[in-house]
Design a protein around this motif. Sequence first.
Motif, PDB file in Angstrom:
ATOM      1  N   GLY A 285       0.786  -1.235   0.000  1.00 57.16           N
ATOM      2  CA  GLY A 285       0.000   0.000   0.000  1.00 57.16           C
ATOM      3  C   GLY A 285       0.812   1.276   0.000  1.00 57.16           C
ATOM      4  N   PHE A 286       2.126   1.174  -0.032  1.00 59.51           N
ATOM      5  CA  PHE A 286       2.947   2.393   0.026  1.00 59.51           C
ATOM      6  C   PHE A 286       3.368   2.848  -1.373  1.00 59.51           C
ATOM      7  N   GLU A 287       3.691   4.114  -1.464  1.00 57.69           N
ATOM      8  CA  GLU A 287       4.171   4.695  -2.720  1.00 57.69           C
ATOM      9  C   GLU A 287       5.697   4.738  -2.668  1.00 57.69           C
ATOM     10  N   VAL A 288       6.318   4.654  -3.838  1.00 52.39           N
ATOM     11  CA  VAL A 288       7.789   4.689  -3.911  1.00 52.39           C
ATOM     12  C   VAL A 288       8.206   5.875  -4.756  1.00 52.39           C
ATOM     13  N   VAL A 289       9.183   6.614  -4.248  1.00 53.27           N
ATOM     14  CA  VAL A 289       9.651   7.786  -4.996  1.00 53.27           C
ATOM     15  C   VAL A 289      11.172   7.867  -4.881  1.00 53.27           C
ATOM     16  N   HIS A 290      11.797   8.282  -5.970  1.00 56.14           N
ATOM     17  CA  HIS A 290      13.258   8.399  -5.936  1.00 56.14           C
ATOM     18  C   HIS A 290      13.627   9.751  -5.311  1.00 56.14           C
ATOM     19  N   SER A 291      14.729   9.764  -4.593  1.00 56.20           N
ATOM     20  CA  SER A 291      15.053  10.944  -3.773  1.00 56.20           C
ATOM     21  C   SER A 291      15.029  12.279  -4.524  1.00 56.20           C
ATOM     22  N   PRO A 292      15.613  12.391  -5.736  1.00 60.52           N
ATOM     23  CA  PRO A 292      15.563  13.713  -6.373  1.00 60.52           C
ATOM     24  C   PRO A 292      14.150  14.156  -6.733  1.00 60.52           C
ATOM     25  N   VAL A 293      13.306  13.190  -7.054  1.00 56.08           N
ATOM     26  CA  VAL A 293      11.926  13.537  -7.397  1.00 56.08           C
ATOM     27  C   VAL A 293      11.210  14.040  -6.144  1.00 56.08           C
ATOM     28  N   TYR A 294      11.474  13.373  -5.028  1.00 56.12           N
ATOM     29  CA  TYR A 294      10.878  13.766  -3.753  1.00 56.12           C
ATOM     30  C   TYR A 294      11.343  15.167  -3.352  1.00 56.12           C
ATOM     31  N   CYS A 320      20.585   4.270 -15.574  1.00 58.13           N
ATOM     32  CA  CYS A 320      19.707   3.499 -16.475  1.00 58.13           C
ATOM     33  C   CYS A 320      18.407   3.108 -15.792  1.00 58.13           C
ATOM     34  N   HIS A 321      18.494   2.728 -14.516  1.00 57.49           N
ATOM     35  CA  HIS A 321      17.305   2.173 -13.851  1.00 57.49           C
ATOM     36  C   HIS A 321      16.247   3.216 -13.521  1.00 57.49           C
ATOM     37  N   ILE A 322      16.621   4.475 -13.453  1.00 54.94           N
ATOM     38  CA  ILE A 322      15.543   5.463 -13.322  1.00 54.94           C
ATOM     39  C   ILE A 322      15.241   6.107 -14.670  1.00 54.94           C
ATOM     40  N   GLY A 323      16.235   6.156 -15.555  1.00 54.69           N
ATOM     41  CA  GLY A 323      16.046   6.801 -16.852  1.00 54.69           C
ATOM     42  C   GLY A 323      15.318   5.896 -17.832  1.00 54.69           C
ATOM     43  N   HIS A 325      14.755   2.815 -17.869  1.00 58.15           N
ATOM     44  CA  HIS A 325      13.853   1.781 -17.345  1.00 58.15           C
ATOM     45  C   HIS A 325      12.557   2.360 -16.781  1.00 58.15           C
ATOM     46  N   MET A 326      12.628   3.583 -16.242  1.00 55.33           N
ATOM     47  CA  MET A 326      11.444   4.109 -15.548  1.00 55.33           C
ATOM     48  C   MET A 326      11.008   5.493 -16.029  1.00 55.33           C
ATOM     49  N   GLY A 327      11.766   6.074 -16.929  1.00 57.24           N
ATOM     50  CA  GLY A 327      11.340   7.335 -17.522  1.00 57.24           C
ATOM     51  C   GLY A 327      11.579   8.577 -16.691  1.00 57.24           C
ATOM     52  N   VAL A 328      12.425   8.480 -15.666  1.00 54.75           N
ATOM     53  CA  VAL A 328      12.729   9.675 -14.860  1.00 54.75           C
ATOM     54  C   VAL A 328      13.946  10.383 -15.474  1.00 54.75           C
ATOM     55  N   TYR A 329      13.686  11.361 -16.297  1.00 55.38           N
ATOM     56  CA  TYR A 329      14.761  12.104 -16.961  1.00 55.38           C
ATOM     57  C   TYR A 329      14.809  13.563 -16.519  1.00 55.38           C
ATOM     58  N   GLU A 330      13.660  14.160 -16.423  1.00 57.17           N
ATOM     59  CA  GLU A 330      13.626  15.618 -16.294  1.00 57.17           C
ATOM     60  C   GLU A 330      13.724  16.116 -14.855  1.00 57.17           C
ATOM     61  N   GLN A 331      13.152  15.377 -13.904  1.00 54.43           N
ATOM     62  CA  GLN A 331      13.139  15.882 -12.531  1.00 54.43           C
ATOM     63  C   GLN A 331      14.537  16.107 -11.953  1.00 54.43           C
ATOM     64  N   PRO A 332      15.475  15.191 -12.150  1.00 49.95           N
ATOM     65  CA  PRO A 332      16.822  15.467 -11.627  1.00 49.95           C
ATOM     66  C   PRO A 332      17.436  16.732 -12.229  1.00 49.95           C
ATOM     67  N   ARG A 333      17.161  16.942 -13.502  1.00 53.46           N
ATOM     68  CA  ARG A 333      17.693  18.142 -14.163  1.00 53.46           C
ATOM     69  C   ARG A 333      17.033  19.401 -13.610  1.00 53.46           C
ATOM     70  N   GLU A 334      15.746  19.292 -13.386  1.00 54.89           N
ATOM     71  CA  GLU A 334      15.018  20.435 -12.843  1.00 54.89           C
ATOM     72  C   GLU A 334      15.554  20.779 -11.443  1.00 54.89           C
ATOM     73  N   LEU A 335      15.848  19.744 -10.699  1.00 53.14           N
ATOM     74  CA  LEU A 335      16.390  19.967  -9.358  1.00 53.14           C
ATOM     75  C   LEU A 335      17.761  20.650  -9.438  1.00 53.14           C
ATOM     76  N   LEU A 336      18.583  20.179 -10.364  1.00 48.56           N
ATOM     77  CA  LEU A 336      19.909  20.799 -10.528  1.00 48.56           C
ATOM     78  C   LEU A 336      19.770  22.275 -10.918  1.00 48.56           C
TER      79      LEU A 336
END
Lengths: 427, 487
Positions: A285-294, A320-323, A325-336
């Motif tokens: 029942g929990f949600e999972v989020v990668h640290s930069p997205v959070y 690779c595993h967030i990009g 494989h999971m489509g997380v490309y933009e949030q880390p860049r936005e954070l930077l």
Amino acid sequence: MAKPKEKEIFEQLMKRYLPGRGITEKVTIPDRVSLERYQTLEYYKDQVYRCGKCGQCRYTYQNADLACSCPSGELRGFESYYLGGKNLLLWGLTSGRLSWSEGLAEILYHCTLCGNCTQQCQLEGIHTYALEWLAAAREEAVEKGYGPMPEQKRYGQHVQEEHNPYMEKHADRLNWLGDRAGNLPEKAETVYFVGCTSSYRQKNIASATFDILTGLGKDFTVMRDEWCCGSPLIWTGQVDIARKCAEHNIEAIEKTGAELVITSCAGCYRILKEVYREKFGLDYGFEVVHSPVYVLDLVKRGELTLEKPFEKRVTYHDPCHIGRHMGVYEQPRELLRSIPGLELVEMPRNRQNAWCCGAGGGVKSSFKELASFAATERLREALETGAEVLSSACPFCYRNLSDAKEENKMNIQILDLMELVQMSMKT
Amino acid sequence: MTKLVEVDRIYEELAGIVGERFVSNRPEELFLYHWDFVTAEEPGRCDFVVMPEKTEEVKGIVELANREKIPVIPWVSGINIGGVCIPREGGIVVDLRRMNRVLEVNEDDMYAVVEGGITWGDLKGYLLKHHPDLRAGITWSPPGTGVIPSYICYGMLDLGMVGGTGAEFLNGLEVVLPTGKVVRVGSCMSTDYWYGRQPFPDLSGLFIGWEGTTGIVTKAGIKLWPNLPRRDYIVLAKTVDAGMRIFKRLARAGLGIVDMCFLNYVWLTATQGVRDGENIPSEPEKAGLPDFYGLVTITGATEKELDAKEETLMKICTEEGEMALSFGDAVSMFPENQIGEFLTYTSLPIQLYTVWDFARGGGGEWVGGYVSSKHLVDVYYKMREAAIKHGMRPQFYGRAMFGGHYWIGRMNISFSKNDPEEIEKARRCLMDIDEAARKVGSFIRYKAPPWAKKRNFEKADPNTIELLKEIRKLLDPNGIMNPGQGL
């Protein structure tokens, strides 16, 4: 340019392609291929042979000056080490033209499963499912007694005993916390799932993440009984051990009552977010989020202010595993970009085309030359941008890139995104 | 190569030349060189694969092979739609892909010196990065396929109207002969410059059109061209006859067209993954559908120049009762999920899936040949008739070469390469298409599999055939170079 009248005529002409009579009734290849994921090699056998071994998978197609995309193939050279070769070897295997052998297993394991090849091939079956059958082939290798590779088998055994692949003691898992370990609550809204690499090797990342959460006053905890997520096991075909890890971790997380799990490691993120449910059919029942997205979300909501300037040129390596494989490309860049003074520059191979760091898929343990080769190539690419800092969002990438940096005495600083955030936080 | 002790000895010698990691006789490695994985041609077998890095290593391999009388098969990607580099008699496959560098670009004379294993991806990538003002002619093939094999086998480039086949874009060659001797032909024979094949006797003919049976090309000088602004047009005509009338006029209109080719309706739809069956008429004109989809590319230094060329192009099409419109406008009318596929047509190398009917199972083989413009239309209809007779979809492609001095036509058949019955059916169909095309007159196969090559020579002048055999024997006294292929 075409004149309006001609365009009109063409449009009229196109209308002659009546439904059921021509190219307006196109049922495209992408529309046709709709398969299940996480299936056996046998399940995918009618896809693998469609590969024409055209070599498309070896280049970043129409991007980055058609740079090379496959670390394994570029290092070893032979056709077999590229996706096309692997596809057709698997065709040989599934059609009875080839048999399992140690050589075949070595080829199939000499790959980080980064997925860059699949992004380049636009043949839908291969584009979408090649990673599935590459992983399935490893599972079959294990079943037939040809896999995993010896080092992978060793760490698999260790995971069963001490719940980490680093040959460390489970009792030492929280050593990185030092005095802070005493205050960990049993229950919390959020679990910070540290992962084995951050716990035992890149403690800097674990500490930075922990301190950020603490500094913000978040109701979170780190589990004393966190086990390996299973990523290094699943991608080496050791599925049974991975399943036990999954079942344990879900139970442990649920005991905390947490609704949110934050990951540091890209591998942990994919496994917790997707594989536990999709492959193992486990429910939670929990949600999972990668640290930069959070963290980006906190910045956007005004809960976190990044105000200390970081006046350096930084490039970002997509794990690779967030990009892919999971489509997380933009949030880390936005954070930077939200860090004042930081100049973000892109490497030619970025996002879907990002060159793999070389650590994943069991490669760092079993194919050290490949791991070093890939990381060195990535560091060179980073240096060519003029960047002073190579940043990423995965401790395993961090580890491998750092090892190659030391090995080659390269002058670039490697920092995880959480370290950059911590440096820029208001004190 | 059956005695184990011999295998071990040869392996050791090869490892001594290229290093152990670049020689293999593992079944898993060899398997990938036994098949071309595309055509309906029978697989072959080899005993070793080696990956040399420089000319000296190629020389060493060939000397060893010549001494031991072991076949040698030059190889870059193995995709040529004719099984030209399927090893027919065992031996050593020389995979040249480690020799994939651009060694020099001469901006003054607009040429590049490249290694024999360079691919289209390597070449285009290098030019984009280092010499964006220059371009090379590129084939409609994927980026992983070889440049030099295409050039020396008369491959077609997207500058075909400018200079003809790839062979005509070659300025010179460095070749390891079957004896191991290294020769250079062209201006590079006596200078450090690779600007052309003149003025010595043009020995490049000893290696062009021989399909890797007279030597291994280790370096080549290739012509480059200014990378001028371009415009692409779709020319649409009701029939191939009508389209060809337009193309012939365009070729003579002084428009400086750099490329001019067309697909028939069936190939166009096949590349889009349209389902089989009645929705795809093999004779579209009978269903009131256009059958000719031309792609014409012009270049010009200024907008004004391009506008003027466009005006003439449009006028000719209109006068012929047909039409043309800009490529961008044309593709924008196709469904959104297929626009990207079309766009690759103007940015070669292509994605193979855009020109291949993978929906049928990944197999494909063509009957392709050079032909007089007088016969191209007839060749099309004869080929189509033969394909229809076999219940296969007649996918046709044609192209104007060298200002329209000669043309090319080819019919492709798609099939499942995992279905032995369908492969056999495709083989029979291909043979009949081949026979039908030859009846027209000027049609000669290129990049042909052995059975078709044999037909090429059935009506050839016997004295010339004798001469060709003598030349091959002279160059390759032990018959080691790609035996079972070529003549």
